[in-house]
Design a protein around this motif. Sequence first.
Motif, PDB file in Angstrom:
ATOM      1  N   SER A   1     -46.107 -30.917  49.546  1.00  0.00           N
ATOM      2  CA  SER A   1     -47.085 -31.887  49.052  1.00  0.00           C
ATOM      3  C   SER A   1     -48.461 -31.282  49.292  1.00  0.00           C
ATOM      4  O   SER A   1     -48.606 -30.358  50.087  1.00  0.00           O
ATOM      5  CB  SER A   1     -46.933 -33.220  49.780  1.00  0.00           C
ATOM      6  OG  SER A   1     -47.051 -32.994  51.154  1.00  0.00           O
TER       7      SER A   1
ATOM      8  N   HIS B   1     -43.685 -37.520  41.666  1.00  0.00           N
ATOM      9  CA  HIS B   1     -43.800 -38.641  42.600  1.00  0.00           C
ATOM     10  C   HIS B   1     -42.674 -38.622  43.622  1.00  0.00           C
ATOM     11  O   HIS B   1     -42.869 -38.839  44.797  1.00  0.00           O
ATOM     12  CB  HIS B   1     -43.756 -39.968  41.839  1.00  0.00           C
ATOM     13  CG  HIS B   1     -45.068 -40.274  41.210  1.00  0.00           C
ATOM     14  ND1 HIS B   1     -46.248 -40.182  41.908  1.00  0.00           N
ATOM     15  CD2 HIS B   1     -45.401 -40.623  39.944  1.00  0.00           C
ATOM     16  CE1 HIS B   1     -47.250 -40.464  41.099  1.00  0.00           C
ATOM     17  NE2 HIS B   1     -46.768 -40.736  39.902  1.00  0.00           N
ATOM     18  N   THR B   2     -41.476 -38.378  43.088  1.00  0.00           N
ATOM     19  CA  THR B   2     -40.318 -38.385  43.989  1.00  0.00           C
ATOM     20  C   THR B   2     -39.929 -36.948  44.319  1.00  0.00           C
ATOM     21  O   THR B   2     -38.760 -36.634  44.529  1.00  0.00           O
ATOM     22  CB  THR B   2     -39.127 -39.095  43.319  1.00  0.00           C
ATOM     23  OG1 THR B   2     -39.002 -38.538  42.005  1.00  0.00           O
ATOM     24  CG2 THR B   2     -39.325 -40.581  43.259  1.00  0.00           C
TER      25      THR B   2
ATOM     26  N   SER C   1     -40.023 -34.941  46.847  1.00  0.00           N
ATOM     27  CA  SER C   1     -39.274 -34.526  48.039  1.00  0.00           C
ATOM     28  C   SER C   1     -37.786 -34.771  47.871  1.00  0.00           C
ATOM     29  O   SER C   1     -36.956 -33.930  48.232  1.00  0.00           O
ATOM     30  CB  SER C   1     -39.727 -35.308  49.256  1.00  0.00           C
ATOM     31  OG  SER C   1     -41.104 -35.297  49.319  1.00  0.00           O
ATOM     32  N   VAL C   2     -37.446 -35.935  47.287  1.00  0.00           N
ATOM     33  CA  VAL C   2     -36.033 -36.250  47.112  1.00  0.00           C
ATOM     34  C   VAL C   2     -35.401 -35.262  46.139  1.00  0.00           C
ATOM     35  O   VAL C   2     -34.332 -34.687  46.394  1.00  0.00           O
ATOM     36  CB  VAL C   2     -35.865 -37.688  46.560  1.00  0.00           C
ATOM     37  CG1 VAL C   2     -34.404 -38.017  46.371  1.00  0.00           C
ATOM     38  CG2 VAL C   2     -36.548 -38.668  47.480  1.00  0.00           C
TER      39      VAL C   2
END
Length: 442
Positions: free
Chosen positions: A123, A294-295, A297-298
Amino acid sequence: MQKREHFGSRLAVILAMAGSAIGLGNIWRFPYQVGQNGGAAFILLYLAACLVLALPIFFAEAAIGRRSGSNVFGAMKKLAPGSPWKWVGLLTVITPLLLLSYYSVVGGWAVDYLYKACTFSFSGNTSGIFSNFISSTWEPLIAHTVFLALTAGVILMGVKKGIEKFTKITMPMLFILILVIMLFGLTLPGSWKGVEYLVKPDFSKITAEVAASAMGQAFFSLSLGIGTILTYASYMKKDENIVSSGTYTAFSDLLFAFLAGFVIMPAVFAAGIAPSEGAGLVFETLPYIFSQMHTGSVVAILFFVTILVAALTSSISLLEVGVAYMVEEKGWSRRRSTLVLAAGVWVVGALCSLSFGPLEGVKILGLGIFDFFDQFCSNWLMPLGGLLFTIFVGWYMRKADVRDELTSGGRFNRRIFGAVYFLIRYVAPVGIVMVFITNLIF
Ligand code: PFF
């Protein structure tokens, strides 16, 4: 002597072969080779190399494997008793071990990135993540050790069945994840330049070296010229269709490579990274993509888990060739063979890993240690192995025996046998020799 096993179904054969073929070669190596060799023109050469050189070699290797029902060394002893052909078997024991040594370094990068994804490192500003990691001494070395230990662990425990079940879930997952990331990547500003780069060929970029690299990538990606496909085919039943299994494997392998290209290249342009960056390209680009999602990391965690599994199904097939040879031909125990070979592979891999950091200045024929091993294996040793396999099938074996294998006793491919045999006997060997010669001259 144990009775040899056979794959249970046609799907199992294709999955095992595709498991070996689909790996870091598609996701890591293909995009960086495209970037280093000038984009779309390289892709066209790569396609040609797959169809004209690689596929015939796939058929040739598979024909030897199933006819003999043995490992590479044993196959040569059985089909060409008392001849020097058995030394081809030895070449195909050494090459996979060399290949595994640097493959494990890149597998280590995936291990490290999985750890980074789990600790939310992708990030904010992601530039410099890869260069800091790769130029350090210990982190990549530890990651290489972990990846190799996982590979050796699987071989030691013999949990092949578990891995096969696991891949049945992870392969489709990888496919879906790649599609999702690709669609997201195409929305990034500046990404369409990457699409253009992949589809508009610039033929002035084609050189002898580019042709050799396209051929090398075809061999690397399809696991050819080093006895893996031969060994897997030795477990095939007589009534299975070698030609269609090979074609399905090649098709799924190509599909994965192209999808990875369309994930990475648009993001390379969006992030302002140079496509010709080299072996680190994908690992520089992915953090950027994940930092923009947005997601992220997952998706990153899922992505690196599946890459890791794809890499392991390839790396175990590399180590297994050497272990099977030591066990069957030298009488070593499975445990001793695995540990000794893995230790040797670790040392060569450590040198490759350090060649991005402390050993950066060490050059072999003008290349860093990692690049030297990568190019030497895929551009020279694998095509050499493939050349010898086609000569064996096209010129040494009896045509009637080859026909029997490729048509499964007259059941399939009767009409196309002539064309396939022509490719094996003339086109593939002449093509490989031509690429070798032009590459030596230029
Ligand atoms: N084909 C694998 C990949 O694309 O990652 C690498 C590989 C595995 C090459 C097994 C050769 C082999 F025998």
